[in-house]
Design a protein around this motif. Structure first.
Motif, PDB file in Angstrom:
ATOM      1  N   LEU A  39      36.314  16.516  10.094  1.00 35.44           N
ATOM      2  CA  LEU A  39      37.323  16.056  11.055  1.00 35.44           C
ATOM      3  C   LEU A  39      38.729  16.290  10.511  1.00 35.44           C
ATOM      4  O   LEU A  39      39.640  16.665  11.232  1.00 35.44           O
ATOM      5  N   MET A  73      26.811  22.741  17.227  1.00 39.94           N
ATOM      6  CA  MET A  73      27.803  21.780  17.713  1.00 39.94           C
ATOM      7  C   MET A  73      29.073  22.043  16.911  1.00 39.94           C
ATOM      8  O   MET A  73      29.037  22.130  15.683  1.00 39.94           O
ATOM      9  N   THR A  74      30.185  22.184  17.626  1.00 40.03           N
ATOM     10  CA  THR A  74      31.433  22.545  16.956  1.00 40.03           C
ATOM     11  C   THR A  74      32.586  21.670  17.417  1.00 40.03           C
ATOM     12  O   THR A  74      32.719  21.362  18.604  1.00 40.03           O
ATOM     13  N   PHE A  75      33.400  21.273  16.432  1.00 38.85           N
ATOM     14  CA  PHE A  75      34.685  20.632  16.693  1.00 38.85           C
ATOM     15  C   PHE A  75      35.723  21.637  16.229  1.00 38.85           C
ATOM     16  O   PHE A  75      35.677  22.082  15.078  1.00 38.85           O
ATOM     17  N   LYS A 100      43.021  33.380  12.671  1.00 37.26           N
ATOM     18  CA  LYS A 100      41.833  32.630  13.079  1.00 37.26           C
ATOM     19  C   LYS A 100      40.576  33.130  12.379  1.00 37.26           C
ATOM     20  O   LYS A 100      39.468  32.726  12.740  1.00 37.26           O
ATOM     21  N   PHE A 143      42.143  21.518   1.908  1.00 37.82           N
ATOM     22  CA  PHE A 143      40.963  22.027   2.610  1.00 37.82           C
ATOM     23  C   PHE A 143      39.772  22.237   1.680  1.00 37.82           C
ATOM     24  O   PHE A 143      38.791  22.857   2.073  1.00 37.82           O
ATOM     25  N   GLY A 153      47.144  26.389   3.557  1.00 39.69           N
ATOM     26  CA  GLY A 153      47.732  26.161   4.882  1.00 39.69           C
ATOM     27  C   GLY A 153      48.161  24.730   5.127  1.00 39.69           C
ATOM     28  O   GLY A 153      48.739  24.411   6.163  1.00 39.69           O
ATOM     29  N   ALA A 162      37.869  13.258  18.164  1.00 43.92           N
ATOM     30  CA  ALA A 162      36.735  14.168  17.975  1.00 43.92           C
ATOM     31  C   ALA A 162      36.820  15.479  18.744  1.00 43.92           C
ATOM     32  O   ALA A 162      35.839  16.196  18.859  1.00 43.92           O
ATOM     33  N   VAL A 163      37.984  15.792  19.317  1.00 41.73           N
ATOM     34  CA  VAL A 163      38.157  17.103  19.938  1.00 41.73           C
ATOM     35  C   VAL A 163      39.447  17.717  19.409  1.00 41.73           C
ATOM     36  O   VAL A 163      40.282  17.022  18.847  1.00 41.73           O
ATOM     37  N   GLU A 164      39.590  19.016  19.598  1.00 36.86           N
ATOM     38  CA  GLU A 164      40.727  19.710  18.997  1.00 36.86           C
ATOM     39  C   GLU A 164      41.693  20.165  20.090  1.00 36.86           C
ATOM     40  O   GLU A 164      41.270  20.597  21.165  1.00 36.86           O
ATOM     41  N   GLU A 222      43.894  22.663  20.675  1.00 36.16           N
ATOM     42  CA  GLU A 222      43.988  23.991  21.286  1.00 36.16           C
ATOM     43  C   GLU A 222      42.913  24.180  22.358  1.00 36.16           C
ATOM     44  O   GLU A 222      43.153  24.769  23.407  1.00 36.16           O
ATOM     45  N   CYS A 234      46.707  24.280  15.338  1.00 37.22           N
ATOM     46  CA  CYS A 234      46.078  25.554  15.639  1.00 37.22           C
ATOM     47  C   CYS A 234      46.963  26.408  16.522  1.00 37.22           C
ATOM     48  O   CYS A 234      46.853  27.612  16.517  1.00 37.22           O
ATOM     49  N   SER A 294      50.104  27.037  11.619  1.00 30.26           N
ATOM     50  CA  SER A 294      49.892  26.146  10.474  1.00 30.26           C
ATOM     51  C   SER A 294      48.595  25.393  10.729  1.00 30.26           C
ATOM     52  O   SER A 294      48.119  25.338  11.851  1.00 30.26           O
ATOM     53  N   LEU A 295      48.007  24.819   9.701  1.00 34.74           N
ATOM     54  CA  LEU A 295      46.652  24.294   9.868  1.00 34.74           C
ATOM     55  C   LEU A 295      46.554  22.782   9.870  1.00 34.74           C
ATOM     56  O   LEU A 295      45.573  22.219  10.339  1.00 34.74           O
ATOM     57  N   ASP A 296      47.552  22.120   9.330  1.00 28.97           N
ATOM     58  CA  ASP A 296      47.551  20.667   9.394  1.00 28.97           C
ATOM     59  C   ASP A 296      48.079  20.239  10.754  1.00 28.97           C
ATOM     60  O   ASP A 296      48.756  20.997  11.418  1.00 28.97           O
ATOM     61  N   PHE A 326      43.440  11.568  11.294  1.00 25.62           N
ATOM     62  CA  PHE A 326      43.009  12.930  11.613  1.00 25.62           C
ATOM     63  C   PHE A 326      42.135  12.975  12.865  1.00 25.62           C
ATOM     64  O   PHE A 326      42.184  13.935  13.607  1.00 25.62           O
ATOM     65  N   LYS A 327      41.317  11.931  13.053  1.00 23.19           N
ATOM     66  CA  LYS A 327      40.343  11.963  14.152  1.00 23.19           C
ATOM     67  C   LYS A 327      41.022  12.178  15.506  1.00 23.19           C
ATOM     68  O   LYS A 327      40.459  12.780  16.399  1.00 23.19           O
ATOM     69  N   HIS A 343      44.321  15.802  15.395  1.00 27.11           N
ATOM     70  CA  HIS A 343      43.962  17.177  15.757  1.00 27.11           C
ATOM     71  C   HIS A 343      43.773  17.322  17.264  1.00 27.11           C
ATOM     72  O   HIS A 343      43.851  18.414  17.791  1.00 27.11           O
ATOM     73  N   SER A 371      30.915  18.542  20.370  1.00 28.52           N
ATOM     74  CA  SER A 371      31.485  18.109  19.095  1.00 28.52           C
ATOM     75  C   SER A 371      30.453  17.381  18.245  1.00 28.52           C
ATOM     76  O   SER A 371      29.759  16.491  18.731  1.00 28.52           O
ATOM     77  N   PRO A 372      30.348  17.756  16.954  1.00 28.62           N
ATOM     78  CA  PRO A 372      29.401  17.041  16.085  1.00 28.62           C
ATOM     79  C   PRO A 372      29.879  15.623  15.740  1.00 28.62           C
ATOM     80  O   PRO A 372      29.144  14.866  15.124  1.00 28.62           O
ATOM     81  N   PHE A 373      31.099  15.285  16.121  1.00 33.13           N
ATOM     82  CA  PHE A 373      31.647  13.968  15.762  1.00 33.13           C
ATOM     83  C   PHE A 373      31.636  12.979  16.915  1.00 33.13           C
ATOM     84  O   PHE A 373      32.247  11.921  16.850  1.00 33.13           O
ATOM     85  N   TRP A 374      30.991  13.335  18.002  1.00 31.88           N
ATOM     86  CA  TRP A 374      30.966  12.451  19.159  1.00 31.88           C
ATOM     87  C   TRP A 374      29.535  12.300  19.641  1.00 31.88           C
ATOM     88  O   TRP A 374      28.874  13.290  19.931  1.00 31.88           O
TER      89      TRP A 374
END
Lengths: 187, 390
Positions: free
Chosen positions: A33, A57-59, A102, A137, A167, B302-304, B306, B325, B329-331, B343-344, B347, B381-384
């Motif tokens: 996460l 399964m992707t987040f 990406k 990371f 990053g 639990a979702v991103e 972008e 995204c 930058s990545l953070d 973070f949850k 993002h 999502s694997p987190f939900w």
């Protein structure tokens, strides 16, 4: 806005093989996460070590979803030995390419696949061998060396695009440069 | 497909009235406002009127208005002028949630020019640590620059109070009011600010025009050194058409200020409440009691971001994300990180920023699209799982 290929958009809007595979006998997980993307890959492998089904399964962002979806299509029907040879470049190529920023999404696919294969074979993958370079990371020097060699990476920016390392806070950028230099020195 | 535009903190639609005002000056009226002939002065006269309208919006004198090319130029000009005015002072102070036009400039001054930079932190609601700010004001301080309102969360800093405390110590004070202008009342006189930045394209004028207010009597060192334009404070032939457009836009902004704080605010609150009601695992970022009336920064567990934006985009809905995204930058964004947004949800943060052009029907369409997008993304999502974060 990212320039995604039609194939990436298609795999994002209509992802293949989404969800938990109930009778999976191999699972590979990567990311978190905190990182901003994560992938859980499920495989059903038959007695001949052939992947008869796969799901994910992707987040993450659109290219993370598309890479995961593409991966499941690529590996279905392969033997584990064949699947072990799939590279992140194969995933990106399958999608008609990914924006260079990406590429780490395709690397995530490869990493989850390797973990799933190891899971099936009962091999313990040593958690993160090597020296930690990017704390944000959790990327080690060995991972950077592998990615630099496999993809011909030249700059710290390339390494960030592929592995995300550097990053976040950016503190490790000098160290990444050293690692790249050491690979170059080896020839 | 109809576009539903809720990204007004990024840029705004140029108002029809503004376009109408500008059109003649793209065509027949091409004179140089500095010329000594009547033809050139037809443009000169319009620019004087525009300068008055800009001054009126922030309660300044027309002489205190310098036209620039953008908010970033205004910010840079203000800071460099202050450093030239106080060459022996080495401390400069700002917040850690500023726009890059200030934040990256301050980091450059720290890393390349050896300035002692204080980045004042914010709390979890995005409010500034005022005690730390006041404690860091030293004899060695050249300038304090604080944004009036935050572009990502809409959180408003108490600029009049800060400016008074800073300037009474003889320290120069600048504020980036790019997001505040047209959304909340600005009175430079009452607020004691020395310098203030504005940007045209955030208030329904075109891109490529900015303003720097410089208080009368203050020594100003030009950033662009050249001709006599802007009384020698900013060289270069004026962007005449955009200045004329900006004048009209400021007049309209003044008129729309009450609507912004009633109608637009109600729409924003409606959108916020509907999203909170219909979707679980949602949190609003920023001080709810102390926010721009048009801005909603809202995080989905639990979702991103972008992925959400692309699903909105498919429906013609324009918004932006607080995640990384989108920017390369990545953070998550530095603003959300500074506020320690977990973070949850960081993002998965989306910023909706409204204008008076938005309607309730549009908000309903956004809610409907969001419900379906979040459901789709959480299903993969694997987190939900089972309606909650795992």
């Amino acid at each position: 806005m990212w320039e995604y290929t039609d194939k990436v958009k298609d795999h994002f809007m209509h992802p293949r093989n989404v969800g938990e595979l109930k009778d999976a006998n191999a699972v590979g997980e990567t990311g978190s996460l905190n990182c901003g993307d994560a992938l859980k890959l499920f495989l059903k492998v038959d007695e001949n070590e052939r992947i008869v089904d796969a799901s994910f399964m992707t987040f993450g962002c659109a290219s993370a979803v598309a890479s995961s979806s593409a991966l499941t299509e690529i590996i279905k029907g392969m033997t584990l030995d064949e699947a072990a040879k799939v590279t992140n470049g194969d995933i990106a190529d399958y999608l008609g390419g990914l924006p260079k920023e990406k590429m780490h999404c395709s690397v995530m696919g490869k990493s989850a696949l390797q973990k799933a294969i190891a899971d099936y074979r009962g091999i313990q993958i040593m958690e993160k061998p090597g020296e930690m370079v990017c704390e944000c990371f959790e990327v080690t020097d060995l991972e950077i060396i592998d990615a630099v060699k496999a993809n011909g990476l030249e700059t710290t920016e390339d390494v960030t695009n592929y592995l995300k390392a550097g990053g976040g806070c950016g503190k490790c950028l000098d160290r990444i440069e050293e690692v790249i230099a050491s690979v170059k020195a080896e020839g | 497909m109809n576009v539903i535009y809720t990204d007004n903190n990024a840029t705004t639609r140029v108002a029809d009235e503004v376009i109408e005002e500008m059109l003649p000056f793209f065509g027949g009226f091409y004179g140089n406002p500095s010329s000594m002939h009547t033809f050139g002065d037809r443009v000169g006269k319009k620019i004087r009127q525009a300068r008055q309208k800009v001054a009126d919006l922030i309660h300044a004198d027309p002489d205190e208005i310098i036209f620039t090319s953008c908010g970033t130029e205004s910010d840079n000009s203000a800071v460099f002028s202050a450093l030239n005015a106080r060459p022996d002072k080495k401390r400069i102070i700002t917040s850690n949630v500023e726009h890059p036009a200030i934040l990256n400039l301050f980091k450059f001054l720290r890393d390349k020019k050896g300035y002692d930079v204080v980045l004042v932190p914010v709390d979890k609601k995005g409010d500034l640590d005022l005690d730390l700010l006041y404690d860091s004001l030293s004899d060695d301080t050249a300038i304090v620059s604080m944004m009036w309102a935050n572009n990502e969360t809409g959180v408003i800093f108490p600029i009049p109070e800060i400016a008074e405390k800073v300037t009474e110590k003889g320290i120069l004070f600048h504020t980036d009011a790019v997001q505040a202008a047209g959304k909340i009342p600005i009175d430079v006189r009452a607020a004691h600010v020395d310098m203030l930045s504005l940007s045209g394209h955030k208030i329904h004028a075109p891109k490529g025009i900015g303003v720097l207010y410089v208080k009368k009597g203050m020594k100003f060192f030009p950033y662009l050194i050249g001709g006599h334009q802007e009384k020698g404070r900013r060289g270069g032939t004026e962007n005449t058409v955009s200045i004329i457009g900006l004048g009209k836009a400021c007049e309209l902004a003044e008129q729309h200020l009450p609507i912004m704080n009633t109608q637009v605010k109600e729409l924003r609150d409606y959108l916020q409440n509907k999203l909170l009601e219909k979707i679980p695992g949602v949190s609003v970022n920023g001080d709810l009691e102390n926010r721009l009336p048009n801005t909603l920064s809202i995080g989905f567990d639990a979702v991103e971001g972008e992925s959400i934006l692309l699903m909105l985009d498919k429906e013609g809905i324009c918004a932006s994300s607080g995640s990384a995204c989108t920017s390369g930058s990545l953070d998550p964004s530095h603003v959300l990180m500074a506020m320690e947004v977990p973070f949850k949800s960081a993002h998965g943060t989306i910023r909706f920023s409204l204008s008076h052009y938005n309607t309730k029907e549009e908000m309903d369409h956004i809610v409907k699209t969001m419900v379906s997008a979040i459901e789709t993304l959480r299903a993969m999502s694997p987190f939900w799982k089972d309606g909650k974060l795992v």
